[in-house]
Scaffold this motif. Structure first.
Motif, mmCIF file in Angstrom:
data_model
loop_
_atom_site.group_PDB
_atom_site.id
_atom_site.type_symbol
_atom_site.label_atom_id
_atom_site.label_comp_id
_atom_site.label_asym_id
_atom_site.label_seq_id
_atom_site.Cartn_x
_atom_site.Cartn_y
_atom_site.Cartn_z
ATOM 1 N N PHE A 419 0.821 -1.219 0.000
ATOM 2 C CA PHE A 419 0.000 0.000 0.000
ATOM 3 C C PHE A 419 0.849 1.261 0.000
ATOM 4 O O PHE A 419 0.348 2.368 -0.185
ATOM 5 C CB PHE A 419 -0.914 -0.014 1.232
ATOM 6 N N ILE A 420 2.161 1.094 0.223
ATOM 7 C CA ILE A 420 3.092 2.226 0.245
ATOM 8 C C ILE A 420 3.596 2.452 -1.177
ATOM 9 O O ILE A 420 4.126 1.540 -1.801
ATOM 10 C CB ILE A 420 4.282 1.917 1.184
ATOM 11 N N GLU A 421 3.436 3.669 -1.678
ATOM 12 C CA GLU A 421 3.754 3.916 -3.089
ATOM 13 C C GLU A 421 5.222 3.666 -3.418
ATOM 14 O O GLU A 421 5.542 3.231 -4.517
ATOM 15 C CB GLU A 421 3.347 5.343 -3.492
ATOM 16 N N GLU A 422 6.123 3.912 -2.466
ATOM 17 C CA GLU A 422 7.547 3.706 -2.746
ATOM 18 C C GLU A 422 7.845 2.268 -3.160
ATOM 19 O O GLU A 422 8.781 2.000 -3.905
ATOM 20 C CB GLU A 422 8.411 4.060 -1.516
ATOM 21 N N ALA A 426 1.995 -0.770 -6.177
ATOM 22 C CA ALA A 426 0.724 -0.050 -6.288
ATOM 23 C C ALA A 426 0.604 0.642 -7.648
ATOM 24 O O ALA A 426 -0.501 0.801 -8.183
ATOM 25 C CB ALA A 426 0.580 0.972 -5.156
ATOM 26 N N GLU B 253 3.905 8.102 5.633
ATOM 27 C CA GLU B 253 3.987 7.268 4.437
ATOM 28 C C GLU B 253 3.213 7.903 3.285
ATOM 29 O O GLU B 253 2.189 8.557 3.486
ATOM 30 C CB GLU B 253 3.394 5.874 4.717
ATOM 31 N N HIS B 254 3.720 7.675 2.090
ATOM 32 C CA HIS B 254 3.045 8.074 0.859
ATOM 33 C C HIS B 254 2.298 6.843 0.365
ATOM 34 O O HIS B 254 2.895 5.886 -0.102
ATOM 35 C CB HIS B 254 4.094 8.541 -0.143
ATOM 36 N N LYS B 255 0.982 6.868 0.498
ATOM 37 C CA LYS B 255 0.198 5.646 0.307
ATOM 38 C C LYS B 255 -0.671 5.678 -0.955
ATOM 39 O O LYS B 255 -0.890 6.720 -1.556
ATOM 40 C CB LYS B 255 -0.724 5.435 1.520
ATOM 41 N N LEU B 256 -1.169 4.494 -1.285
ATOM 42 C CA LEU B 256 -2.090 4.360 -2.420
ATOM 43 C C LEU B 256 -3.416 5.066 -2.147
ATOM 44 O O LEU B 256 -4.026 5.646 -3.055
ATOM 45 C CB LEU B 256 -2.325 2.858 -2.671
ATOM 46 N N GLY B 257 -3.874 5.019 -0.906
ATOM 47 C CA GLY B 257 -5.163 5.639 -0.580
ATOM 48 C C GLY B 257 -5.226 6.092 0.862
ATOM 49 O O GLY B 257 -4.183 6.227 1.511
ATOM 50 N N ILE B 258 -6.445 6.327 1.346
ATOM 51 C CA ILE B 258 -6.705 6.924 2.669
ATOM 52 C C ILE B 258 -5.658 7.978 3.011
ATOM 53 O O ILE B 258 -5.102 8.000 4.107
ATOM 54 C CB ILE B 258 -6.841 5.862 3.806
ATOM 55 N N ARG B 430 -8.962 3.288 -4.471
ATOM 56 C CA ARG B 430 -7.657 3.351 -3.787
ATOM 57 C C ARG B 430 -7.812 3.176 -2.283
ATOM 58 O O ARG B 430 -7.054 2.460 -1.639
ATOM 59 C CB ARG B 430 -6.957 4.672 -4.109
#
Lengths: 593, 593
Positions: A419-422, A426, B253-258, B430
């Motif tokens: 779920f972490i874009e890094e 994703a 964190e840089h996440k996909l969503g929320i 997402r």
């Protein structure tokens, strides 16, 4: 973010399943050989792995629109495009008369898979350019061809398709852009187009827009649409670039994925009219578009499978590296690599076998395209064209629907890191999501499949393919009895569904349509099983040969078995929905939703 | 971005399926009544629709980390939180002794659905705070409770759970954070924690971190983990806030969503040690965490269903508004609203009926929680606890797995517009993606389901539920023969799978585990069918009453029929995978992936 082009897998699909040697023997493909294709695959792998894959993540930052209506490509993309052009990849399946290499569609498909896996956003620039080349090649007059095709075939100039208008979506009857004849035989084009992939960018010297528009006296609906060439820069008589045309990118969309591919809103004729040139005859634009649709749709089916492959590779890598929790049933409290946990294994296999089946089906469709185009016996060519027509909606629809599921499984294998874009996985999940939408949603392909591709020909191709599937199942009976039984049962269910469509499509089209997408998925699973069964039979034979690649061939058989145990049994649920569930699809009154 | 809280649907699930009146008659819930709950639902709907839903899209811009280690909440969130606190929502299910309203879990669940639908990212702040309240309530000493619970129960202070450490994931045996006893009875905590939801923000005056750490003499593994309270600001004897504690958010964190929910990396003790207070006894932290896991997992199951509901509403709205293509079989070339196209109808129904089934199952689980906690007859309480234990992994796993599919269908209904972020539906897609990962991945819940929840009790609860399902199917036979037959067949398949798990789990746990997630999904579908069947029976009875809500009740029956035709037949494919497919899950040698 490593990508390893699965050359061995691709070669197996090409040589064994799509029967490349027979394609190389078709008139027009005399220069093609298995050895040459091997060399092409090795070079393509290097290019995909070394040039395209490394900039995929940077591409996710997106192209940038500037206030002067220019678009700056994502970091690294322009340089990669120049390398793509210089290496000669752009012209791989373009006819030699325009400077291309005239390779079969099957061979091009193999390289396209690699571009798409390595960098889906980037791959759309070649895909759209090839589509434009194809349209011009088939329908433009010699003068237009001479001006545009050579530079487009090399990739010095890129191409676009300007179909969709605001509010109109896939319904081209609603095209309202105008084309007014000018004194010199050209036309003044005006109107707005949306969702234009690579509609503006800084990678190439010129962008050649193919635009659907209506002449002043055109009939209403789809019979009044004409196709025009509208270059970004006009081309002088000597081939040099002239004035900037009256067409501009007024904005880029902010999308869920494929950020590296600029999706433009294009405005034509804000200052009086963009100069355009009629392709072929007036009012025949829709037919011309259809010419390239099979290639484009096959291409998008490959996109779905290719991004799935990339996601699969990433999931396998993570599952091997990541240590967590003891092995089930083990008394040793030490954690193990998660690839040892059965559910992770199940997810990886579910991804893997669908990708194998999808690649096989796409290659078989591409080979049929080549035969349809080049086979010297008219009946063979026609039979192959029917095969292409039937397979295209399945490859497009099934591969892309499953890409959503497969890339989701890849995220799942990563747990919280997914779920972490890094982490990067994703991005594949987001990128994949467009593939079941553009070039026609799955719903549109479902209707195409049950109507034009099944009902209109009395189910001939569908039933012939299912008969082929039964033959493969019969051959598997001695060595793989369970797979054989599952495949036979699935083919039988599919036949019942074909019969249902033939019965209902005319009298009660709503009932047939209610199950159209389940039917598309069902046929994907069954015909994927046909290919997996063929692969297992071939692998069994080859294992008996001296110097056989035992690991690779054994894996093929294991994949086929998993496919038989886990994918084919889904057919019964889909068949039940198609055969017994149409009424309840339609039953809810609209106001009660 | 309108959200309409489905109050009628929720009321039906509460009153009819979860039997709210019987919950209100349990000791401790005397203040609760159907009328009061009606009023709560109406008010909650207003709050969700009017306050939380409008800032959901702005929340997607994300919280912002600042160089002074502070976090600025997404636009509008702080104000919404203040309103949430002032309106008294925070204490809905907190015991009255700490200033809460002591409502049943079932009632709280209904409001939680609305918060999650309206604004999933926001809803996590209350969820985590409630979890912390629950842990302290059950396990902390009176002194700690007196200091922290009143302010947390009102929401003036928020709470967090600090479990995960870098590289450790769900495996809490690997916790390495340290707690060193100080002279005054407190502890000095040090270590790093990741994935801390709402770990830092500016919405509340204080943040109370619950932290898992090890004492110097603690045994290895999960038996050496203790639970500590570590406040962001120390609390003075008079209840006022004191010094800043040695804990900080070092990044988000840089996440996909929320995106609106800040996911923090928390560092404890960079300047010598964060002051913490032991909760309960040393080395019992894991057990304390488990106390609140059922609530948290049920909560995440509700999240999945709730974001699906929001996506469904958006898809219905778009399908009604969007005109494209003629109706199938119609000679009128005019386009129709796409809700009239059968495949769009199929997608909407597929979304709708699963949401109905999931809501029902979640409510039944919550009611069982209330009975387990409050029922005066010990045997009834115990039976309900077994029911809770069995249903939780299914509600958590199935609702969230399907949320990925349902929100994907919502994107699909939107066609190309679905891929454009401005449309808003991509955000749901997402946001939903985390729900099948956090609070334990579906794989973890699959194992929990086959092991602790099925095998360990000899399948008692599973088989009892399937027997209930068969009884419902039998009652449906006269009025809904097809649904009845499908439900009976599905229950039979499920029983075969339970038998398989009981046979294999001990001797060949790998085989049982290979089918654990398919079994979880299968049980979700079958038990969802149990609830849909009950709903149809109730609706049939009520339709015969004077003044019946004919539209609503008819829709319930139509939904149940669709569920029977389209969802229940999937069971046979899953059962085949579980019963016949375990070997092929495990067959591929690790090096051949």
């Amino acid at each position: 973010m490593i990508y390893n082009a699965p050359v061995k897998e691709i070669r197996f699909a090409l040589n064994e399943l799509a029967e490349l040697p027979s394609i190389c023997s078709l008139p027009g493909y005399e220069d093609c050989s298995v050895d040459l294709v091997d060399a092409i695959l090795e070079e393509a792998a290097k290019f995909a792995e070394g040039v395209l894959a490394p900039i995929n993540k940077a591409g996710d930052q997106g192209a940038k629109w500037n206030a002067d209506y220019s678009v700056t490509s994502a970091p690294g993309f322009k340089d990669a495009w120049l390398q793509y052009v210089e290496s000669g990849w752009a012209g791989l399946r373009t006819p030699t008369e325009f400077g291309g290499q005239g390779m079969p569609a099957l061979v091009a498909l193999a390289t396209e898979e690699m571009w798409c896996s390595a960098n889906l956003a980037f791959s759309l620039a070649p895909l759209l350019t090839l589509g434009a080349v194809e349209a011009l090649h088939h329908h433009a007059g010699d003068e237009l061809k001479a001006v545009y095709l050579p530079k487009m075939a090399t990739g010095e100039w890129t191409g676009t398709m300007n179909l969709t208008e605001p509010g109109a979506g896939s319904d081209l009857a609603q095209v309202r852009s105008k084309a007014v004849p000018a004194a010199d035989g050209s036309y003044l084009i005006s109107g707005q187009k949306i969702f234009i992939t690579w509609g503006e960018h800084d990678m190439a010297d010129n962008i050649i827009h193919l635009v659907l528009a209506r002449l002043p006296d055109a009939p209403a609906g789809v019979k009044g649409i004409s196709l025009f060439v509208v270059p970004k820069y006009l081309v002088n008589a000597d081939g040099s670039l002239g004035a900037r045309n009256d067409v501009r990118c007024v904005s880029l969309e902010h999308k869920l994925g494929i950020h590296g591919s600029p999706t433009a809103v294009m405005s034509f004729g804000d200052e009086g009219g963009a100069i355009g040139y009629l392709v072929g005859e007036a009012n025949k634009g829709l037919g011309y578009m259809f010419t390239m649709m099979n290639h484009a749709r096959l291409g998008v089916g490959v996109e779905g499978m290719a991004v799935s492959e990339r996601a699969y590779q990433k999931a396998v890598e993570y599952a091997r590296d990541r240590v967590q929790s003891r092995a089930i049933g083990s008394s040793d409290p030490a954690g193990v690599a998660i690839i040892q946990h059965p559910d992770v294994r199940r997810m990886l296999m579910t991804m893997r076998v669908q990708i194998e089946a999808q690649r096989a089906l796409a290659c078989v469709a591409a080979a049929a395209m080549d035969r349809a185009a080049q086979h010297p016996v008219a009946a063979e060519a026609a039979k192959n064209q029917s095969l292409v027509n039937f397979l295209i909606p399945i490859v497009k629809g099934w591969n892309t629907e499953q890409a959503n599921e497969i890339t989701s499984l890849a995220v799942q294998v990563h747990g919280g890191m997914g779920f972490i874009e890094e982490t990067g996985v994703a991005q594949y999940y987001r990128d994949a999501r467009i593939t079941s939408i553009y070039e026609g949603t799955t719903g549109i392909h479902g209707l195409d499949l049950i109507g034009r591709k099944t009902f209109s020909e009395g189910g001939a191709t569908a039933l012939a393919l299912l008969e082929e599937t039964r033959l493969v199942a019969a051959k598997l009976a001695p060595s793989q009895p369970k797979l054989s039984a599952n495949l036979t049962a699935a083919a039988r269910e599919a036949e019942r569904c074909v019969a249902f469509i033939l019965e209902t499509f005319k009298a009660q089209p709503q009932l047939a349509a209610a199950g159209s997408v389940p039917f598309l998925k069902l046929m994907g699973i069954v015909l994927g099983g046909w290919q997996m069964g063929r692969a297992a039979l071939i692998a069994q034979d080859k294992l008996a040969e001296d110097g056989a690649d035992t690991d690779f061939l054994s894996a093929k058989i294991i994949s086929a078995r998993f496919y038989g145990d886990h994918l084919l049994p889904q057919v019964s649920g889909l068949a039940a929905a198609i055969l017994e569930g149409a009424d309840s699809v339609l039953e809810m009154p609209e106001n009660l939703f």
